[in-house]
Design a protein around this motif. Structure first.
Motif, PDB file in Angstrom:
ATOM      1  N   HIS A   1       0.980  -1.473  -0.333  1.00 13.09           N
ATOM      2  CA  HIS A   1      -0.374  -0.206  -0.026  1.00 13.09           C
ATOM      3  C   HIS A   1       1.094   1.237   0.493  1.00 13.09           C
ATOM      4  CE1 HIS A   1      -3.593   2.795   0.808  1.00 13.09           C
ATOM      5  NE2 HIS A   1      -3.052   3.081   1.501  1.00 13.09           N
ATOM      6  N   THR A   2       0.380   2.160  -0.812  1.00 10.28           N
ATOM      7  CA  THR A   2       0.937   3.423  -1.196  1.00 10.28           C
ATOM      8  C   THR A   2       0.684   4.578  -0.830  1.00 10.28           C
ATOM      9  OG1 THR A   2       3.182   2.656  -2.658  1.00 10.28           O
ATOM     10  CG2 THR A   2       2.728   5.195  -2.215  1.00 10.28           C
ATOM     11  N   GLU A   3       0.759   5.295   0.035  1.00  8.72           N
ATOM     12  CA  GLU A   3       0.316   7.370   0.160  1.00  8.72           C
ATOM     13  C   GLU A   3       1.135   8.162  -0.364  1.00  8.72           C
ATOM     14  OE1 GLU A   3      -1.003   7.115   4.309  1.00  8.72           O
ATOM     15  OE2 GLU A   3      -2.195   5.667   4.057  1.00  8.72           O
ATOM     16  N   PRO A   4       0.765   9.006  -0.858  1.00 10.35           N
ATOM     17  CA  PRO A   4       1.836  10.426  -0.303  1.00 10.35           C
ATOM     18  C   PRO A   4       2.517  10.733   0.843  1.00 10.35           C
ATOM     19  CG  PRO A   4      -0.093  10.998  -1.482  1.00 10.35           C
ATOM     20  CD  PRO A   4      -0.251   8.872  -0.328  1.00 10.35           C
ATOM     21  N   GLY A   5       3.796  11.290   0.188  1.00 13.05           N
ATOM     22  CA  GLY A   5       4.696  11.561   1.932  1.00 13.05           C
ATOM     23  C   GLY A   5       4.452  12.761   2.143  1.00 13.05           C
ATOM     24  N   ALA A   6       5.093  13.617   3.049  1.00 10.97           N
ATOM     25  CA  ALA A   6       4.785  14.974   3.136  1.00 10.97           C
ATOM     26  C   ALA A   6       6.075  15.892   1.962  1.00 10.97           C
ATOM     27  CB  ALA A   6       5.929  15.420   4.596  1.00 10.97           C
ATOM     28  N   GLU A   7       7.134  15.698   1.939  1.00 13.74           N
ATOM     29  CA  GLU A   7       7.265  16.177   0.857  1.00 13.74           C
ATOM     30  C   GLU A   7       7.113  15.730  -1.035  1.00 13.74           C
ATOM     31  OE1 GLU A   7       9.624  18.202   1.353  1.00 13.74           O
ATOM     32  OE2 GLU A   7       9.869  18.157   4.124  1.00 13.74           O
ATOM     33  N   GLU A   8       6.889  17.227  -1.580  1.00 16.02           N
ATOM     34  CA  GLU A   8       6.568  16.830  -3.085  1.00 16.02           C
ATOM     35  C   GLU A   8       7.191  16.000  -3.819  1.00 16.02           C
ATOM     36  OE1 GLU A   8       5.666  20.378  -6.618  1.00 16.02           O
ATOM     37  OE2 GLU A   8       7.644  20.793  -5.422  1.00 16.02           O
ATOM     38  N   HIS A   9       6.439  15.487  -4.956  1.00 13.72           N
ATOM     39  CA  HIS A   9       6.770  13.969  -5.569  1.00 13.72           C
ATOM     40  C   HIS A   9       7.563  13.035  -4.535  1.00 13.72           C
ATOM     41  CE1 HIS A   9       6.046  16.182  -8.178  1.00 13.72           C
ATOM     42  NE2 HIS A   9       7.084  17.333  -8.287  1.00 13.72           N
ATOM     43  N   SER A  10       6.664  12.803  -3.213  1.00 17.21           N
ATOM     44  CA  SER A  10       7.318  11.194  -2.504  1.00 17.21           C
ATOM     45  C   SER A  10       6.045  10.720  -2.049  1.00 17.21           C
ATOM     46  CB  SER A  10       7.716  12.394  -0.678  1.00 17.21           C
ATOM     47  OG  SER A  10       7.114  12.691  -0.209  1.00 17.21           O
ATOM     48  N   VAL A  11       6.567   9.086  -1.881  1.00  9.89           N
ATOM     49  CA  VAL A  11       5.191   8.136  -0.757  1.00  9.89           C
ATOM     50  C   VAL A  11       5.946   7.230  -0.040  1.00  9.89           C
ATOM     51  CG1 VAL A  11       4.781   7.942  -3.170  1.00  9.89           C
ATOM     52  CG2 VAL A  11       6.722   6.951  -3.053  1.00  9.89           C
ATOM     53  N   VAL A  12       4.948   6.809   0.254  1.00 15.35           N
ATOM     54  CA  VAL A  12       5.232   5.638   1.934  1.00 15.35           C
ATOM     55  C   VAL A  12       4.908   4.853   1.222  1.00 15.35           C
ATOM     56  CG1 VAL A  12       5.609   5.212   4.361  1.00 15.35           C
ATOM     57  CG2 VAL A  12       5.618   8.021   3.432  1.00 15.35           C
ATOM     58  N   HIS A  13       5.651   4.009   1.267  1.00 20.34           N
ATOM     59  CA  HIS A  13       5.360   1.985   0.809  1.00 20.34           C
ATOM     60  C   HIS A  13       4.963   1.506   1.928  1.00 20.34           C
ATOM     61  CE1 HIS A  13       6.024   3.320  -3.049  1.00 20.34           C
ATOM     62  NE2 HIS A  13       7.261   3.364  -2.546  1.00 20.34           N
ATOM     63  N   ASP A  14       4.039   0.977   2.365  1.00 20.64           N
ATOM     64  CA  ASP A  14       3.379   0.132   4.211  1.00 20.64           C
ATOM     65  C   ASP A  14       3.841  -1.201   2.940  1.00 20.64           C
ATOM     66  OD1 ASP A  14       3.861   1.609   5.788  1.00 20.64           O
ATOM     67  OD2 ASP A  14       1.934   2.776   5.486  1.00 20.64           O
TER      68      ASP A  14
END
Length: 242
Positions: free
Chosen positions: A163-176
């Motif tokens: 599952h991927t969500e947008p990260g805090a910074e522009e053009h970043s992601v967090v993969h769980d």
């Protein structure tokens, strides 16, 4: 981040990566010499380069990844020195003709300053005329393709729910990612991983490379010779130290 359990299944997850094409890409522009494989992971690419005749040095930030890489080199009868280093701190490593940062490893750096420092460190590590090869996720992939998650792999030995969500910074992601690793016929072990990645535009990478003292020889996309398009997912750079 600890890569202990992740390192143990890394090769299974990366089995579809066309490592041979990566080697061909590098070899088409730099046929031999001393090669530094940064963020080498379990050493698959390092082994291929060594078997082709390059004098390879490998480094990774993860002790667990390096342990598996060293085992790989030993079993293959290869002498490949390894170092536990961050990409943005290569103190003591010099005299290379080629540096590689493969399979979106550069996207694990969290800030633009770290990317710029990495380019500066690579420039110092290279001989005059030496080349840097790397690839990164495109903005399209980070901002759009990854947002189609969750992704599911159902395999006999290793399965995952990604599952991927947008990260805090522009053009970043967090993969769980939840992994399920087969232990016995009907018994699976579950463990969790969180990975953060960030990318920048091709023009931004180009500006930083030039500021570090490189000339850009090529920018291509998706394991091809084609120029990047709006739909490209992986961008490849070849830059030469001047």
């Amino acid at each position: 981040m600890s890569y202990g359990k992740f390192a143990s299944i890394y090769d299974s997850l990366m089995q579809d990566v066309p490592y041979e094409q990566y080697v061909e890409w590098v070899a088409s522009r730099q046929t031999s010499g001393k090669l530094l494989d940064l963020a080498c992971g379990t050493g698959t690419l390092s082994q291929l380069f060594a078997e082709l005749g390059y004098e390879v040095t490998a480094s990774d930030l993860s002790e667990d990844m390096l342990a598996m890489a060293n085992q790989r080199f030993q079993e293959a009868g290869l002498r490949v020195p390894t170092y536990q280093l961050s990409m943005d701190n290569l103190e003591g490593l010099q005299g290379f003709d080629v540096v590689t940062i493969a399979i979106d490893s550069l996207n694990y750096l969290k800030t633009g300053e770290q990317v710029q420092q990495t380019f500066n460190e690579v420039h110092k590590a290279l001989n005059d005329g030496g080349r840097l090869f790397f690839d990164v996720h495109s903005i399209h992939k980070v901002d759009e393709v990854y947002m189609d998650s969750p992704f599911v792999l159902d395999d006999e030995e290793v399965s995952f729910l990604w599952h991927t969500e947008p990260g805090a910074e522009e053009h970043s992601v967090v993969h769980d990612i939840s992994f399920f690793v087969r232990q016995q016929e009907d018994l699976y072990q579950r463990f969790e991983e969180t990975h953060e990645q960030r990318t920048f535009s091709a023009s931004t990478y180009s500006t930083w490379l030039k500021a570090a003292g490189f000339v850009i020889e090529s920018i291509t996309a998706d394991f091809s010779d084609a120029e990047p398009s709006a739909e490209s997912e992986r961008i490849f750079f070849c830059a030469r130290k001047v």
